[in-house]
Write a protein that holds these residues in place. Structure first.
Motif, PDB file in Angstrom:
ATOM      1  N   ALA A  77       0.967  -1.213   0.120  1.00 52.48           N
ATOM      2  CA  ALA A  77       0.130   0.196  -0.030  1.00 52.48           C
ATOM      3  C   ALA A  77       0.824   1.169  -0.043  1.00 52.48           C
ATOM      4  O   ALA A  77       0.498   2.182  -0.797  1.00 52.48           O
ATOM      5  N   ALA A  78       1.756   1.466   0.749  1.00 49.66           N
ATOM      6  CA  ALA A  78       2.669   2.412   0.935  1.00 49.66           C
ATOM      7  C   ALA A  78       3.389   2.693  -0.308  1.00 49.66           C
ATOM      8  O   ALA A  78       3.596   3.691  -0.751  1.00 49.66           O
ATOM      9  N   LEU A  79       3.936   1.618  -0.982  1.00 48.72           N
ATOM     10  CA  LEU A  79       4.489   1.845  -2.450  1.00 48.72           C
ATOM     11  C   LEU A  79       3.767   2.283  -3.397  1.00 48.72           C
ATOM     12  O   LEU A  79       3.919   3.248  -4.045  1.00 48.72           O
ATOM     13  N   LEU A  80       2.443   1.821  -3.515  1.00 46.64           N
ATOM     14  CA  LEU A  80       1.514   2.302  -4.482  1.00 46.64           C
ATOM     15  C   LEU A  80       0.970   3.843  -4.232  1.00 46.64           C
ATOM     16  O   LEU A  80       0.827   4.678  -5.139  1.00 46.64           O
ATOM     17  N   ILE A  81       1.002   4.101  -3.063  1.00 47.43           N
ATOM     18  CA  ILE A  81       0.420   5.545  -2.454  1.00 47.43           C
ATOM     19  C   ILE A  81       1.693   6.612  -3.171  1.00 47.43           C
ATOM     20  O   ILE A  81       1.464   7.714  -3.667  1.00 47.43           O
ATOM     21  N   THR A  82       2.915   6.062  -2.772  1.00 51.37           N
ATOM     22  CA  THR A  82       4.066   6.885  -2.831  1.00 51.37           C
ATOM     23  C   THR A  82       4.366   7.014  -4.537  1.00 51.37           C
ATOM     24  O   THR A  82       4.464   8.039  -5.094  1.00 51.37           O
ATOM     25  N   LEU A  83       4.107   6.082  -5.324  1.00 51.94           N
ATOM     26  CA  LEU A  83       4.353   5.823  -6.597  1.00 51.94           C
ATOM     27  C   LEU A  83       3.302   6.768  -7.435  1.00 51.94           C
ATOM     28  O   LEU A  83       3.297   7.704  -8.338  1.00 51.94           O
ATOM     29  N   THR A  84       2.013   6.365  -7.047  1.00 51.60           N
ATOM     30  CA  THR A  84       0.874   7.257  -7.790  1.00 51.60           C
ATOM     31  C   THR A  84       0.910   8.731  -7.271  1.00 51.60           C
ATOM     32  O   THR A  84       0.696   9.712  -7.943  1.00 51.60           O
ATOM     33  N   THR A  85       1.305   9.296  -6.320  1.00 50.39           N
ATOM     34  CA  THR A  85       1.439  10.430  -5.693  1.00 50.39           C
ATOM     35  C   THR A  85       2.600  11.132  -6.415  1.00 50.39           C
ATOM     36  O   THR A  85       2.285  12.339  -6.969  1.00 50.39           O
ATOM     37  N   ALA A  86       3.782  10.452  -6.600  1.00 50.76           N
ATOM     38  CA  ALA A  86       4.815  10.953  -7.511  1.00 50.76           C
ATOM     39  C   ALA A  86       4.327  11.223  -9.067  1.00 50.76           C
ATOM     40  O   ALA A  86       4.692  12.072  -9.702  1.00 50.76           O
ATOM     41  N   VAL A  87       3.833  10.145  -9.645  1.00 50.14           N
ATOM     42  CA  VAL A  87       3.434  10.311 -11.093  1.00 50.14           C
ATOM     43  C   VAL A  87       2.220  11.286 -11.336  1.00 50.14           C
ATOM     44  O   VAL A  87       2.301  11.965 -12.224  1.00 50.14           O
ATOM     45  N   SER A  88       1.441  11.640 -10.080  1.00 43.34           N
ATOM     46  CA  SER A  88       0.353  12.614 -10.560  1.00 43.34           C
ATOM     47  C   SER A  88       1.065  14.011 -10.707  1.00 43.34           C
ATOM     48  O   SER A  88       0.529  14.949 -11.155  1.00 43.34           O
ATOM     49  N   MET A  89       2.278  14.091 -10.356  1.00 42.83           N
ATOM     50  CA  MET A  89       2.987  15.388 -10.337  1.00 42.83           C
ATOM     51  C   MET A  89       2.936  15.734 -11.978  1.00 42.83           C
ATOM     52  O   MET A  89       3.301  17.068 -12.095  1.00 42.83           O
ATOM     53  N   ILE A  90       3.110  15.033 -12.826  1.00 44.71           N
ATOM     54  CA  ILE A  90       3.315  15.015 -14.302  1.00 44.71           C
ATOM     55  C   ILE A  90       1.671  14.886 -14.776  1.00 44.71           C
ATOM     56  O   ILE A  90       1.261  15.732 -15.484  1.00 44.71           O
ATOM     57  N   VAL A  91       1.078  14.076 -14.266  1.00 42.94           N
ATOM     58  CA  VAL A  91      -0.427  13.670 -14.723  1.00 42.94           C
ATOM     59  C   VAL A  91      -1.398  14.904 -14.494  1.00 42.94           C
ATOM     60  O   VAL A  91      -2.073  15.284 -15.596  1.00 42.94           O
ATOM     61  N   ILE A  92      -1.538  15.232 -13.267  1.00 38.87           N
ATOM     62  CA  ILE A  92      -2.346  16.408 -12.979  1.00 38.87           C
ATOM     63  C   ILE A  92      -1.964  17.681 -13.812  1.00 38.87           C
ATOM     64  O   ILE A  92      -3.188  18.156 -14.210  1.00 38.87           O
ATOM     65  N   PRO A  93      -0.898  18.255 -13.808  1.00 37.94           N
ATOM     66  CA  PRO A  93      -0.852  19.604 -14.519  1.00 37.94           C
ATOM     67  C   PRO A  93      -1.181  19.314 -16.152  1.00 37.94           C
ATOM     68  O   PRO A  93      -1.780  20.117 -16.705  1.00 37.94           O
ATOM     69  N   LEU A  94      -0.923  18.025 -16.528  1.00 34.14           N
ATOM     70  CA  LEU A  94      -1.073  17.658 -17.766  1.00 34.14           C
ATOM     71  C   LEU A  94      -2.751  17.873 -18.048  1.00 34.14           C
ATOM     72  O   LEU A  94      -3.262  18.220 -19.076  1.00 34.14           O
ATOM     73  N   TYR A  95      -3.571  16.995 -17.144  1.00 34.91           N
ATOM     74  CA  TYR A  95      -5.023  17.199 -17.346  1.00 34.91           C
ATOM     75  C   TYR A  95      -5.625  18.539 -17.147  1.00 34.91           C
ATOM     76  O   TYR A  95      -6.282  19.042 -17.878  1.00 34.91           O
ATOM     77  N   MET A  96      -4.902  19.329 -16.283  1.00 33.54           N
ATOM     78  CA  MET A  96      -5.278  20.770 -16.008  1.00 33.54           C
ATOM     79  C   MET A  96      -4.996  21.608 -17.537  1.00 33.54           C
ATOM     80  O   MET A  96      -5.736  22.305 -17.887  1.00 33.54           O
ATOM     81  N   ALA A  97      -4.030  21.306 -17.904  1.00 35.10           N
ATOM     82  CA  ALA A  97      -3.412  22.059 -19.304  1.00 35.10           C
ATOM     83  C   ALA A  97      -4.369  21.587 -20.560  1.00 35.10           C
ATOM     84  O   ALA A  97      -5.042  22.658 -21.068  1.00 35.10           O
ATOM     85  N   LEU A  98      -4.923  20.462 -20.380  1.00 28.95           N
ATOM     86  CA  LEU A  98      -5.795  19.948 -21.428  1.00 28.95           C
ATOM     87  C   LEU A  98      -7.168  20.647 -21.436  1.00 28.95           C
ATOM     88  O   LEU A  98      -7.847  21.030 -22.043  1.00 28.95           O
ATOM     89  N   MET A  99      -7.520  20.430 -19.890  1.00 27.08           N
ATOM     90  CA  MET A  99      -9.081  21.112 -19.703  1.00 27.08           C
ATOM     91  C   MET A  99      -8.858  22.623 -20.019  1.00 27.08           C
ATOM     92  O   MET A  99      -9.951  23.191 -20.440  1.00 27.08           O
ATOM     93  N   GLU A 100      -7.923  23.377 -19.784  1.00 20.85           N
ATOM     94  CA  GLU A 100      -7.860  24.751 -19.806  1.00 20.85           C
ATOM     95  C   GLU A 100      -8.068  24.995 -21.496  1.00 20.85           C
ATOM     96  O   GLU A 100      -8.500  25.826 -21.764  1.00 20.85           O
ATOM     97  N   GLN A 101      -7.226  24.075 -22.137  1.00 20.15           N
ATOM     98  CA  GLN A 101      -6.961  24.330 -23.627  1.00 20.15           C
ATOM     99  C   GLN A 101      -8.432  24.084 -24.438  1.00 20.15           C
ATOM    100  O   GLN A 101      -8.527  24.769 -25.375  1.00 20.15           O
ATOM    101  N   PHE A 102      -9.050  22.787 -23.989  1.00 24.22           N
ATOM    102  CA  PHE A 102     -10.119  22.377 -24.924  1.00 24.22           C
ATOM    103  C   PHE A 102     -11.655  22.578 -24.450  1.00 24.22           C
ATOM    104  O   PHE A 102     -12.717  22.388 -25.102  1.00 24.22           O
ATOM    105  N   LEU A 103     -11.632  22.497 -22.990  1.00 24.70           N
ATOM    106  CA  LEU A 103     -12.721  22.583 -22.285  1.00 24.70           C
ATOM    107  C   LEU A 103     -13.422  23.901 -21.540  1.00 24.70           C
ATOM    108  O   LEU A 103     -14.603  24.303 -21.877  1.00 24.70           O
ATOM    109  N   LEU A 104     -12.329  24.369 -20.916  1.00 22.35           N
ATOM    110  CA  LEU A 104     -12.936  25.530 -20.228  1.00 22.35           C
ATOM    111  C   LEU A 104     -13.204  26.691 -20.937  1.00 22.35           C
ATOM    112  O   LEU A 104     -12.260  27.036 -21.991  1.00 22.35           O
TER     113      LEU A 104
END
Length: 315
Positions: free
Chosen positions: A288-315
């Motif tokens: 569980a600790a490994l998955l929490i740390t890994l998904t939290t670290a990967v989200s540093m890349i994924v979240i800004p990407l989703y935010m940029a996509l939404m700002e560009q195409f949806l908002l």
């Protein structure tokens, strides 16, 4: 706005690092890890749940409005769980890791990462939709999610009806129900009682993240053993689940902002409390600790990407 999201995630990773450092101190020991675990589950999180229900809902009308929007996020949670069970069967996930695997697939870190991201991207307009998702996500995690952790733990030998009820009405759920009761009855705690609740609830996130760091140091990061599970979690958590939510939202003809908020929240990392509850339930808390740390670290890349996509195409 993307920078704010990254900063929120980095703060969590720093706390994990501090926990990793603590675990190496001779004066800390196993007793310190056990104390953090039990304190979080039995004190900090119940206060956190009570505070959020009272502070976010505030009135019977607002509570009723939030509850009326629950069916769709409940559908999201149930669909994610069903998909996770199918995937766990196909990947032949080991029984002692199955409960953790299903929880990571199903539940998002709505509070500690999701709400700051929604606030940064949508402002106050997006927060009511985020709270609807939060209610469904939280209620099912502290009932069904925790039961799954116990169900697939090493020491599970079946549950009597009394044990099942006791498991569902865990301290965090009791805290949430007390908050609902306070809203419905129009009760307001005196300041001298409410202030300690706020102080205690503020410790929930840091202590949970410290505990994750402690577990990582104690068990080691043996990621090679979990390659298939790790890859599956990352693909499902950050790609397939958001696509599923987008498809369901489009099928139900939901308004644009609701779709955007739900898609974004479905792409959050794993819940921070999962590590503590995996420990308390006898499940594989190292995994569980490994998955929490890994998904939290990967989200540093994924979240800004989703935010940029939404700002560009949806908002």
């Amino acid at each position: 706005m993307a920078l704010q999201a990254v900063e929120s995630v980095v703060s969590l990773l720093i706390l994990i690092g501090v926990g990793w450092w603590l675990a190496g101190r001779a004066w800390f020991g196993a007793a310190g890890a056990s104390l953090f675990s039990k304190y979080t589950v039995n004190v900090a999180v119940p206060c956190f749940m009570f505070y959020n229900m009272v502070d976010v809902c505030g009135s019977r009308e607002k509570l009723a409005s939030l509850l009326s929007g629950l069916p769709f996020p409940v559908l999201i949670v149930c669909s994610s769980l069903a998909f996770g069970m199918l995937l766990a069967h196909l990947l032949k996930v080991a029984p002692q890791r199955k409960g953790v695997f299903l929880n990571v697939i199903t539940f998002s870190n709505v509070v500690f990462v999701g709400l700051p991201v929604v606030s940064a991207l949508f402002g106050d307009d997006g927060l009511p939709y985020a709270m609807i998702y939060y209610l469904a996500n939280t209620l099912f995690f502290w009932s069904g999610g925790v039961w799954l952790l116990r169900r697939y733990s090493d020491g599970f030998s079946g549950s009597s009806p009394v044990q099942m009820i006791r498991g569902i009405f865990s301290p965090p759920i009791v805290g949430m129900l007390l908050g609902v009761a306070a809203v419905l009855l129009g009760l307001r705690l005196p300041d001298f009682l409410y202030r300690p609740v706020i102080m205690l609830k503020n410790t929930a996130t840091p202590i949970a993240m410290l505990f994750i760091g402690i577990v990582i140091r104690s068990t080691g990061m043996e990621a090679v053993e979990y390659v298939r599970e790790l890859a599956a979690v990352l693909v499902v958590r950050f790609v397939l689940t958001p696509l599923l939510v987008a498809a369901l939202a489009a099928a139900f003809h939901m308004e644009l902002m609701t779709q955007e908020v739900f898609v974004l929240l479905s792409a959050m990392p794993a819940m921070t409390q999962l590590g503590v509850m995996a420990k308390e339930s006898g499940s594989d808390y190292g995994f569980a600790a490994l998955l929490i740390t890994l998904t939290t670290a990967v989200s540093m890349i994924v979240i800004p990407l989703y935010m940029a996509l939404m700002e560009q195409f949806l908002l």
